[in-house]
Design a protein around this motif. Structure first.
Motif, PDB file in Angstrom:
ATOM      1  N   LEU A 288      -4.328  -3.310   7.633  1.00 21.58           N
ATOM      2  CA  LEU A 288      -5.367  -2.696   6.808  1.00 21.58           C
ATOM      3  C   LEU A 288      -5.223  -1.178   6.790  1.00 21.58           C
ATOM      4  CD1 LEU A 288      -8.089  -2.704   5.251  1.00 21.58           C
ATOM      5  CD2 LEU A 288      -9.235  -2.729   7.483  1.00 21.58           C
ATOM      6  N   ILE A 289      -5.145  -0.564   7.976  1.00 22.51           N
ATOM      7  CA  ILE A 289      -5.055   0.897   8.070  1.00 22.51           C
ATOM      8  C   ILE A 289      -3.755   1.406   7.466  1.00 22.51           C
ATOM      9  CG2 ILE A 289      -4.912   2.832   9.693  1.00 22.51           C
ATOM     10  CD1 ILE A 289      -6.784   1.246  11.551  1.00 22.51           C
ATOM     11  N   GLY A 290      -2.643   0.767   7.829  1.00 17.76           N
ATOM     12  CA  GLY A 290      -1.352   1.189   7.285  1.00 17.76           C
ATOM     13  C   GLY A 290      -1.269   1.011   5.778  1.00 17.76           C
ATOM     14  N   GLY A 291      -1.849  -0.082   5.280  1.00 18.50           N
ATOM     15  CA  GLY A 291      -1.840  -0.330   3.833  1.00 18.50           C
ATOM     16  C   GLY A 291      -2.618   0.725   3.063  1.00 18.50           C
ATOM     17  N   ILE A 292      -3.741   1.163   3.623  1.00 18.61           N
ATOM     18  CA  ILE A 292      -4.540   2.199   2.957  1.00 18.61           C
ATOM     19  C   ILE A 292      -3.794   3.530   2.944  1.00 18.61           C
ATOM     20  CG2 ILE A 292      -6.661   3.576   3.142  1.00 18.61           C
ATOM     21  CD1 ILE A 292      -8.037   1.057   4.221  1.00 18.61           C
ATOM     22  N   ILE A 293      -3.183   3.888   4.087  1.00 18.89           N
ATOM     23  CA  ILE A 293      -2.459   5.161   4.168  1.00 18.89           C
ATOM     24  C   ILE A 293      -1.250   5.170   3.234  1.00 18.89           C
ATOM     25  CG2 ILE A 293      -1.115   6.666   5.691  1.00 18.89           C
ATOM     26  CD1 ILE A 293      -2.881   5.669   8.003  1.00 18.89           C
ATOM     27  N   LEU A 294      -0.557   4.057   3.152  1.00 20.59           N
ATOM     28  CA  LEU A 294       0.660   3.968   2.323  1.00 20.59           C
ATOM     29  C   LEU A 294       0.390   3.365   0.944  1.00 20.59           C
ATOM     30  CD1 LEU A 294       3.411   2.729   4.830  1.00 20.59           C
ATOM     31  CD2 LEU A 294       3.100   5.032   3.916  1.00 20.59           C
ATOM     32  N   GLY A 300       4.037   2.452  -5.598  1.00 18.39           N
ATOM     33  CA  GLY A 300       5.215   3.083  -6.179  1.00 18.39           C
ATOM     34  C   GLY A 300       6.437   2.198  -6.179  1.00 18.39           C
ATOM     35  N   ILE A 301       6.463   1.186  -5.290  1.00 16.80           N
ATOM     36  CA  ILE A 301       7.578   0.241  -5.273  1.00 16.80           C
ATOM     37  C   ILE A 301       7.695  -0.466  -6.625  1.00 16.80           C
ATOM     38  CG2 ILE A 301       8.392  -1.936  -4.259  1.00 16.80           C
ATOM     39  CD1 ILE A 301       7.223  -1.031  -1.603  1.00 16.80           C
ATOM     40  N   PHE A 302       6.563  -0.686  -7.287  1.00 16.03           N
ATOM     41  CA  PHE A 302       6.538  -1.389  -8.560  1.00 16.03           C
ATOM     42  C   PHE A 302       6.752  -0.445  -9.751  1.00 16.03           C
ATOM     43  CE2 PHE A 302       4.302  -3.945  -5.528  1.00 16.03           C
ATOM     44  CZ  PHE A 302       4.647  -5.245  -5.836  1.00 16.03           C
ATOM     45  N   GLY A 303       6.812   0.839  -9.491  1.00 12.98           N
ATOM     46  CA  GLY A 303       7.029   1.820 -10.552  1.00 12.98           C
ATOM     47  C   GLY A 303       6.207   3.074 -10.301  1.00 12.98           C
ATOM     48  N   PRO A 304       6.760   4.246 -10.572  1.00 12.31           N
ATOM     49  CA  PRO A 304       6.056   5.513 -10.324  1.00 12.31           C
ATOM     50  C   PRO A 304       4.729   5.615 -11.077  1.00 12.31           C
ATOM     51  CG  PRO A 304       8.378   5.896 -10.789  1.00 12.31           C
ATOM     52  CD  PRO A 304       8.121   4.456 -11.090  1.00 12.31           C
ATOM     53  N   ILE A 305       4.617   4.962 -12.226  1.00 12.42           N
ATOM     54  CA  ILE A 305       3.398   5.099 -13.040  1.00 12.42           C
ATOM     55  C   ILE A 305       2.182   4.463 -12.370  1.00 12.42           C
ATOM     56  CG2 ILE A 305       4.677   5.184 -15.202  1.00 12.42           C
ATOM     57  CD1 ILE A 305       3.925   2.261 -15.662  1.00 12.42           C
ATOM     58  N   TYR A 306       2.407   3.612 -11.374  1.00 12.36           N
ATOM     59  CA  TYR A 306       1.289   2.908 -10.729  1.00 12.36           C
ATOM     60  C   TYR A 306       0.730   3.648  -9.515  1.00 12.36           C
ATOM     61  CZ  TYR A 306       2.871  -1.031 -13.576  1.00 12.36           C
ATOM     62  OH  TYR A 306       3.236  -1.840 -14.627  1.00 12.36           O
ATOM     63  N   ARG A 307       1.402   4.705  -9.070  1.00 12.02           N
ATOM     64  CA  ARG A 307       1.004   5.388  -7.839  1.00 12.02           C
ATOM     65  C   ARG A 307      -0.435   5.906  -7.892  1.00 12.02           C
ATOM     66  NH1 ARG A 307       4.749   7.448  -4.160  1.00 12.02           N
ATOM     67  NH2 ARG A 307       3.468   9.319  -3.961  1.00 12.02           N
ATOM     68  N   GLU A 308      -0.820   6.453  -9.028  1.00 14.74           N
ATOM     69  CA  GLU A 308      -2.142   7.071  -9.120  1.00 14.74           C
ATOM     70  C   GLU A 308      -3.281   6.055  -9.159  1.00 14.74           C
ATOM     71  OE1 GLU A 308      -2.448  10.268  -8.660  1.00 14.74           O
ATOM     72  OE2 GLU A 308      -0.263  10.235  -8.473  1.00 14.74           O
ATOM     73  N   SER A 309      -2.944   4.790  -9.306  1.00 15.32           N
ATOM     74  CA  SER A 309      -3.987   3.748  -9.315  1.00 15.32           C
ATOM     75  C   SER A 309      -4.132   3.077  -7.947  1.00 15.32           C
ATOM     76  CB  SER A 309      -3.645   2.683 -10.362  1.00 15.32           C
ATOM     77  OG  SER A 309      -3.536   3.244 -11.648  1.00 15.32           O
ATOM     78  N   ALA A 310      -3.438   3.615  -6.944  1.00 14.23           N
ATOM     79  CA  ALA A 310      -3.390   2.970  -5.633  1.00 14.23           C
ATOM     80  C   ALA A 310      -4.727   2.971  -4.907  1.00 14.23           C
ATOM     81  CB  ALA A 310      -2.326   3.642  -4.761  1.00 14.23           C
ATOM     82  N   ALA A 439      11.593   3.252  -2.301  1.00 16.23           N
ATOM     83  CA  ALA A 439      11.135   1.905  -1.938  1.00 16.23           C
ATOM     84  C   ALA A 439      11.781   1.426  -0.647  1.00 16.23           C
ATOM     85  CB  ALA A 439      11.433   0.934  -3.077  1.00 16.23           C
ATOM     86  N   ALA A 440      13.112   1.633  -0.512  1.00 13.26           N
ATOM     87  CA  ALA A 440      13.814   1.188   0.695  1.00 13.26           C
ATOM     88  C   ALA A 440      13.280   1.911   1.920  1.00 13.26           C
ATOM     89  CB  ALA A 440      15.314   1.419   0.543  1.00 13.26           C
ATOM     90  N   LEU A 441      12.993   3.201   1.773  1.00 14.64           N
ATOM     91  CA  LEU A 441      12.445   3.979   2.881  1.00 14.64           C
ATOM     92  C   LEU A 441      11.032   3.533   3.233  1.00 14.64           C
ATOM     93  CD1 LEU A 441      13.706   7.614   2.081  1.00 14.64           C
ATOM     94  CD2 LEU A 441      14.528   6.040   3.847  1.00 14.64           C
ATOM     95  N   THR A 442      10.293   3.063   2.240  1.00 12.54           N
ATOM     96  CA  THR A 442       8.929   2.569   2.496  1.00 12.54           C
ATOM     97  C   THR A 442       8.965   1.376   3.440  1.00 12.54           C
ATOM     98  OG1 THR A 442       8.150   3.301   0.310  1.00 12.54           O
ATOM     99  CG2 THR A 442       6.830   1.637   1.442  1.00 12.54           C
ATOM    100  N   LEU A 443       9.869   0.451   3.191  1.00 12.19           N
ATOM    101  CA  LEU A 443      10.002  -0.731   4.049  1.00 12.19           C
ATOM    102  C   LEU A 443      10.450  -0.340   5.455  1.00 12.19           C
ATOM    103  CD1 LEU A 443      11.699  -3.187   1.509  1.00 12.19           C
ATOM    104  CD2 LEU A 443       9.284  -3.041   2.133  1.00 12.19           C
ATOM    105  N   LEU A 444      11.369   0.632   5.557  1.00 16.58           N
ATOM    106  CA  LEU A 444      11.830   1.108   6.858  1.00 16.58           C
ATOM    107  C   LEU A 444      10.697   1.802   7.610  1.00 16.58           C
ATOM    108  CD1 LEU A 444      14.126   1.597   8.876  1.00 16.58           C
ATOM    109  CD2 LEU A 444      14.675   3.712   7.621  1.00 16.58           C
TER     110      LEU A 444
END
Length: 484
Positions: A288-294, A300-310, A439-444
């Motif tokens: 929960l905490i990690g998901g909110i922070i990231l 952004g993994i699904f596309g840069p245009i979606y980042r602002e709706s996170a 995206a690859a760095l996000t998973l790492l």
């Protein structure tokens, strides 16, 4: 303690299996979407949606098979054979409709004919799983490598045959799993056919039927209302949020072996429930905490245009956490209900049972979802859709908590949540300071954050330390001999 560790290990295997299924499912969809034409891809989703309606009876016997097998009744062969018999007329109906469906979708009839084989396979698989979940829950974890892992290479090989080849790959992978399942439970197959059990449970089939119905109503109402009230771009944002939160929702599998364990006993204890609550807390709080922070990076993994709706992610993640805790309470209430132990129990008595009350809770949650969606989506748009889901999951969580209050040590539960939250502080600092850019760095980054969290938890939580040690010992005892 050892038996509890085994229950936790089985739950963890199922959880990991679910996470892998999520990953393999994503890979499979990407594979077919990039290699099939738009028409074939649309037909894939169309056939899948049609098959779903023919699975309406799939839980009629497995629901009772799980409960009765956990209590020592040998009905594995009867359940599998009967489910197969139920699927035959449904398969024939699907085949008879294939020409009509083919004409309606302006597609060849061959994919429909091949897809019809999935109906009996799904019914048989459901009955096999109902037995395996009771006695061999950890072996259900092989479902992912056997189905999701195999259908990808087989589909790649059969891609020259288009959608028919992809469907064939899915059928082959599922047949392999069914074969594996029958092999696992081979010693639990009774010699005869329990007609008395079948006759009684067919009379009681209305209960799993109305439980299945609410699942369809919930899904259909959510998709219809959200799809109607949101624009296509907002709908894509909501869909991404649901996809991410499903990773947290998979943690509800952690408590499934515990539920099976409760089914086989007369009662449970506050210590057992508290231990299970802690085990789930160890996983869901950092997610929960990690998901909110990231949240921006995950979108952004699904596309840069979606980042602002996170920012819509936090209510969806919170909803998934409540679902995971509710799964524990549901297992307690369902497992401790013994009124159905008697095969001759009448429908009036079942209506008064806690099994039916659980169904009413599900219907209440669906009603809340519909009302809150109609109220909040026009007002708050996509954020209203996310909040509606949180409200709908809060209702069963609260009611089930009250029903299980005698088994809950509230001070200990709060202490465990606080300890897990404190253990998240080093992880939180790391995630804030080292924001991934790709995206690859996000998973790492997620993997490193998980390691930091578990090290912190091991240091500050004495009970978790003992649990982790026992867990490692059990894993070593089970799996190291396989490597020798």
């Amino acid at each position: 303690m050892v038996s509890r560790i085994r229950v936790r290990l089985s739950g963890l295997i199922l959880f990991i299996s679910n996470m892998l299924s999520f990953l393999f499912g994503f890979i499979f969809i990407v594979l077919i979407s990039r290699n099939l034409g738009r028409g074939d891809l649309g037909l894939w989703f169309y056939i899948g949606s049609i098959i779903t309606y023919f699975e309406f009876l799939v839980k009629v016997l497995p629901f009772w098979a799980t409960r009765d097998f956990a209590r020592g009744r040998l009905i594995a062969r009867t359940a599998i054979t009967s489910s197969t018999m139920i699927s035959i007329p449904l398969t024939l109906i699907f085949l008879s409709l294939s020409e009509i469906l083919s004409a309606a979708s302006q597609a060849p009839i061959y994919p429909f004919l091949v897809a019809s084989l999935l109906i009996p396979i799904y019914y048989v698989s459901a009955s096999i799983n109902s037995i395996m979940y009771v006695k061999y829950p950890q072996k259900v974890g092989w479902r992912v490598p056997l189905i999701d892992g195999l259908k990808i290479p087989i589909a790649l090989y059969l891609l020259p045959y288009g959608l028919t080849g992809v469907l064939t790959a899915v059928i082959i992978a599922n047949l392999i799993y069914v074969t594996y399942g029958i092999y696992v439970i081979r010693q639990d197959l009774e010699k005869g056919f329990d007609k008395n059990w079948l006759k009684s449970r067919v009379k009681h089939s209305w209960l799993p039927l109305i439980q299945s119905a609410i699942g369809y109503v919930n899904s259909a109402s959510d998709q219809f209302l959200v799809g109607t009230l949101l624009s296509p771009s907002q709908l894509s944002t909501y869909g991404i949020g649901i996809t991410i939160s499903n990773a947290v929702r998979a943690s509800s599998q952690l408590s499934l072996p515990f539920t099976m364990n409760v089914l086989s006993k007369i009662s449970t204890s506050r210590e057992e429930v508290g231990s299970m609550m802690k085990f789930v807390t160890i996983f869901v709080i950092p997610m929960l905490i990690g998901g909110i922070i990231l949240s921006k990076e995950l979108f952004g993994i699904f596309g840069p245009i979606y980042r602002e709706s996170a920012w819509i992610l936090w209510p969806l993640l919170s909803s998934a956490v409540l679902t995971s805790y509710s799964a524990i309470f549901y297992g307690i209430v369902s497992g401790l209900e013994k009124i159905d132990y008697n095969l001759e129990v009448d429908s009036k008595t079942l209506l008064k049972s806690r099994l039916f009350k659980l169904t009413l809770i599900d219907y209440g949650a669906t009603a809340a979802l519909i009302i809150s969606s109609m109220t909040m989506i026009p007002w708050l748009s996509v954020f209203g859709a996310a909040l509606s889901r949180l409200i709908a999951t809060s209702i069963p969580f609260i009611i089930l908590s009250i029903m299980c209050i005698q088994y809950l040590k509230l001070t200990k539960i709060l202490k465990d949540v606080v300890l897990a939250t404190i253990a998240c502080i080093p992880m939180t600092i790391y995630l804030i300071l080292f924001k991934p850019t790709r995206a690859a760095l996000t998973l790492l980054t997620i993997a490193v954050a998980a390691i930091i969290y578990f090290i912190s938890l091991y240091i500050i939580d004495v009970e978790a330390r003992k649990l982790i040690r026992k867990f490692i010992e059990e894993v070593s005892r089970r799996f190291l001999p396989l490597l020798e």
